[in-house]
Design a protein around this motif. Structure first.
Motif, short mmCIF file in Angstrom:
data_model
loop_
_atom_site.label_atom_id
_atom_site.label_comp_id
_atom_site.label_asym_id
_atom_site.label_seq_id
_atom_site.Cartn_x
_atom_site.Cartn_y
_atom_site.Cartn_z
N MET A 1 64.03 46.80 52.30
CA MET A 1 63.46 46.14 50.84
C MET A 1 63.09 46.99 50.00
O MET A 1 62.25 47.90 50.31
N ASP A 2 62.98 46.79 48.76
CA ASP A 2 62.48 47.83 47.68
C ASP A 2 60.89 47.12 47.16
O ASP A 2 60.24 47.92 46.83
N ALA A 3 60.71 46.01 47.48
CA ALA A 3 59.51 45.50 47.22
C ALA A 3 59.00 44.24 47.80
O ALA A 3 59.93 43.66 48.33
N LEU A 4 57.80 43.92 47.80
CA LEU A 4 57.47 42.72 48.48
C LEU A 4 56.06 42.27 47.48
O LEU A 4 55.10 42.82 47.10
N VAL A 5 56.28 40.86 47.27
CA VAL A 5 55.28 40.19 46.50
C VAL A 5 54.61 39.22 47.55
O VAL A 5 55.35 38.02 47.69
N ALA A 6 53.45 39.30 47.79
CA ALA A 6 52.61 38.17 48.68
C ALA A 6 51.82 37.53 47.59
O ALA A 6 50.90 38.00 46.91
N ALA A 7 52.35 36.21 47.22
CA ALA A 7 51.84 35.48 46.34
C ALA A 7 51.49 34.06 46.78
O ALA A 7 51.99 32.99 46.68
N TRP A 8 50.20 34.14 47.86
CA TRP A 8 49.86 32.69 48.35
C TRP A 8 49.06 32.09 47.50
O TRP A 8 48.02 32.63 46.79
N LEU A 9 49.19 30.76 47.35
CA LEU A 9 48.36 29.65 46.60
C LEU A 9 47.66 30.37 45.47
O LEU A 9 46.39 30.56 45.28
N PRO A 10 48.42 30.57 44.20
CA PRO A 10 48.13 31.32 43.12
C PRO A 10 47.20 30.36 42.21
O PRO A 10 46.25 31.05 41.53
N GLY A 11 47.00 29.24 42.50
CA GLY A 11 46.41 27.89 41.74
C GLY A 11 46.42 28.33 40.16
O GLY A 11 47.70 28.38 39.69
N THR A 12 45.24 28.64 39.49
CA THR A 12 45.60 28.51 38.15
C THR A 12 46.00 29.88 37.38
O THR A 12 46.38 29.85 36.33
N GLU A 13 46.09 30.86 38.41
CA GLU A 13 46.73 32.12 37.95
C GLU A 13 48.35 32.19 38.08
O GLU A 13 48.93 33.21 37.99
N GLY A 14 49.04 31.24 38.42
CA GLY A 14 50.26 31.16 38.78
C GLY A 14 51.10 31.55 37.44
O GLY A 14 52.05 32.35 37.54
N ARG A 15 50.48 31.29 36.45
CA ARG A 15 51.43 31.46 35.09
C ARG A 15 51.29 33.15 34.80
O ARG A 15 52.41 33.70 34.48
#
Length: 63
Positions: A1-15
């Protein structure tokens, strides 16, 4: 894989995360922990004789 994004529970920062995922802005940040190559390396701590991570502690990621 070239990249991994760990984005658990972004809340108000989702945008802000979608702006990056869709290419409006580049990725930038530091890893707050060591990212090991395989689970066989665990436990892994900075300074250990066998310390050979995939991404070391405080690795800078930027686009």
């Amino acid at each position: 894989m070239d990249a991994l994004v760990a984005a658990w529970l972004p809340g108000t920062e989702g945008r802000g995360m979608t702006d990056v995922l869709f290419g409006d802005y580049g990725f930038m940040g530091k890893l707050p922990r060591t990212w090991f190559k395989s689970v066989d390396q665990l436990p892994m701590n900075v300074g250990d004789a066998h310390y050979d991570p995939l991404y070391p502690f405080w690795f800078w990621a930027y686009d």
